[in-house]
Every structure is written in C-alpha cells, then in structure tokens.
Design an enzyme around this catalytic site. Sequence first.
Site, short mmCIF file in Angstrom:
data_model
loop_
_atom_site.label_atom_id
_atom_site.label_comp_id
_atom_site.label_asym_id
_atom_site.label_seq_id
_atom_site.Cartn_x
_atom_site.Cartn_y
_atom_site.Cartn_z
N HIS A 136 0.85 -1.31 0.05
CA HIS A 136 0.01 0.06 -0.04
C HIS A 136 0.92 1.21 0.01
O HIS A 136 1.75 1.41 1.02
CB HIS A 136 -0.76 0.11 1.23
CG HIS A 136 -1.81 1.06 1.10
ND1 HIS A 136 -2.10 1.58 2.51
CD2 HIS A 136 -2.71 1.62 0.38
CE1 HIS A 136 -3.07 2.72 2.19
NE2 HIS A 136 -3.57 2.41 0.86
N GLU A 193 0.59 -0.18 -4.91
CA GLU A 193 -0.67 0.56 -5.00
C GLU A 193 -0.02 2.15 -4.80
O GLU A 193 0.57 2.39 -3.93
CB GLU A 193 -1.78 0.24 -3.79
CG GLU A 193 -3.16 1.06 -4.07
CD GLU A 193 -3.25 2.38 -3.18
OE1 GLU A 193 -4.10 2.97 -3.34
OE2 GLU A 193 -2.09 2.63 -2.42
N HIS A 233 -1.44 11.68 -1.68
CA HIS A 233 -2.73 11.10 -1.41
C HIS A 233 -3.90 12.24 -0.98
O HIS A 233 -5.08 12.19 -1.06
CB HIS A 233 -2.82 10.25 -0.01
CG HIS A 233 -3.77 9.50 0.74
ND1 HIS A 233 -4.79 10.26 1.38
CD2 HIS A 233 -4.38 8.53 0.36
CE1 HIS A 233 -5.69 9.53 1.92
NE2 HIS A 233 -5.55 8.55 1.12
N ASP A 281 -1.33 6.68 -5.10
CA ASP A 281 -2.30 7.55 -5.59
C ASP A 281 -1.88 8.67 -6.21
O ASP A 281 -0.66 9.22 -6.13
CB ASP A 281 -2.83 8.44 -4.03
CG ASP A 281 -3.49 7.21 -2.91
OD1 ASP A 281 -4.13 6.41 -3.39
OD2 ASP A 281 -2.55 7.17 -1.77
N GLU A 291 -4.15 4.20 -8.00
CA GLU A 291 -5.52 4.59 -7.44
C GLU A 291 -5.64 6.25 -8.06
O GLU A 291 -4.85 7.17 -7.69
CB GLU A 291 -5.67 4.87 -6.08
CG GLU A 291 -6.97 5.00 -5.76
CD GLU A 291 -7.07 5.36 -4.26
OE1 GLU A 291 -6.64 4.77 -3.34
OE2 GLU A 291 -8.04 6.16 -3.73
O1 G3P Z 1 -6.60 1.79 -2.91
C1 G3P Z 1 -6.77 1.38 -1.75
C2 G3P Z 1 -6.60 2.42 -0.61
O2 G3P Z 1 -5.25 2.95 -1.12
C3 G3P Z 1 -7.89 3.27 -0.54
O3 G3P Z 1 -7.76 4.38 0.29
O4 G3P Z 1 -7.22 6.47 1.45
O5 G3P Z 1 -5.22 4.69 1.46
O6 G3P Z 1 -6.06 5.79 -0.83
P1 G3P Z 1 -6.59 5.16 0.52
MG MG Z 2 -4.80 4.59 -2.26
#
Ligand code: G3P
Ligand code: MG
Length: 250
Positions: free
Chosen positions: A10, A37, A52, A39, A112
């Site tokens: 993440h 993953e 993020h 953002d 994302e």
């Molecule tokens: O994509 C999964 C997760 O990253 C979604 O929540 O707030 O961590 O971007 P967040």
């Molecule tokens: Mg995310």
Amino acid sequence: MWPYPKIIAHRGGGTLAPENTLAAMRCGLSYGFRAVEFDVMLSRDSVPVLVHDPKLGRTVKGAGNVSDFTAAELTVMDAGNWFGAAFAGEPVPAYEQVYRFCSDNKLWMNVEIKPAPGFEQETGCVVAELTRRWLTADGCDADPGARILFSSFSYAALAAAQAAAPEIPRGYLTDAIRADWRAQLDELGAVALHTNQKYLSAKQAKAVTAAGFGLFCYTVNDPARARKILSWGVDAFCTDRIDLIGPDFS
Ligand code: G3P
Ligand code: MG
C-alpha cells in the site's frame, strides 16, 4: 477473474517508508513485493503526481491545495521528512517517474486515481491517456492489465478513464459495499470491486466473486484477518505491514 498479484504494498512501502514516494517503491521492492498501490492527483498544470491528500501539510510540507501548484513546484517539495530525517529531501514524484521505475523493476501497479475535488473527469482522462501512451511505447498495449489496474473512489474519474482508454482495466473503490454495486461495476466496465476490509462479510464476498468480478480489499494489516478474508474468496489486498505480510502470504 483476478489475473493480478494477490498481495500489494500500500502506497509503495506501507508503514516502512514515506507513502507515495520513489523511496516507498524501492522499499516495497526490497521486501520482495511485485505489486504496489499508489495515489495519483493532478497538479495545476494537469500533470499527475503521487500524493494522497488534496491539501499540503500532512506528508508534504506547506499549505494550500495540491491543485494550486504546478508539477515543477510540487516535484521539488519534500515528501519524506515528515516520516523521518533519513528521508528528508525525498520529493513528490511525478506519476511518469513512478510508472518508469515500476516498469523497469517489474512492479505491477494499482494506480489509484485520486482526483482533487472538482477535477474528477480531467484526472481520469489525463491519467488514462498518458498511461495508454506509455504502455503503447513499451509494447504493453496488448495486455495492459499485466502492468496496471486503475482504481478510484470517484465514479466520474473512472468513467473518464474508461472513455479515454477502455482497454486499461478498472476496479471501482467503495468504502462499504453499496446496494447498487453490480450496476455501477457494469456501467464502468470494471473488472473488480475494491472495498474496505473492515465492512466486508463472507456473504458479500461470495456475491461479488460469484458474479464474476475480482474482489480486492484495503488495507489489511493483521495476518489473521488476511487469512480470514482470503478464505472467503477475496482475490487480493493491499497492506501497510509489508514486514508482517509478505508478497507470498497465503
Ligand atoms: O486503493 C486502496 C486504498 O489506497 C484506498 O484508500 O485512502 O489509502 O487511498 P486510501
Ligand atoms: Mg490509495
């Protein structure tokens, strides 16, 4: 249903590195991860960068909206010092740099799409168009899912990505699963539902997978919980605890 990696780091390196930086991607890689993953948001001049929050302050020093700064300004801002002095000077990376790093290191990407408020459509469109261009240049356009899966909480952003590059697979992100999840996935041509593991039940997991969709959970940091949701048929999840839950966890 889910021809993608199962365990995903993440924000690049979970809790072990400053999120959404190249240092985080290097960290995930050093723990053996084959998937990350992160953002992506647009700068004022419509360049996707990794961040993020729509406002500066938490991970990037400063104040104001990310969308009020150009990419040239954002990519010299410090996104590492908040995490630790060892990471001071680690900049906000452009999506293109991270795409290149991941491609060169065979790291699969869950991109994302995280639009700043008011920029949903533009963000989905720009991210999809650029990604298509890079995949094509790399000769990966025949099987884009081997390299990338888009996801977003923003229906409008995903719909724009679908219109711009329908061949790049999409997952629809939702906190708790809504009653109309099936119709939304169908409209978006999404291959998967991405949802918060906290609210998921075995029954919901079964309904999603039985309908032929992939099921991805965020963010799973407890190995016992990870085993439980995998036993329900969850296909994949991202984790912040890349030290506890490795890339081959089962
Ligand atoms: O994509 C999964 C997760 O990253 C979604 O929540 O707030 O961590 O971007 P967040
Ligand atoms: Mg995310």
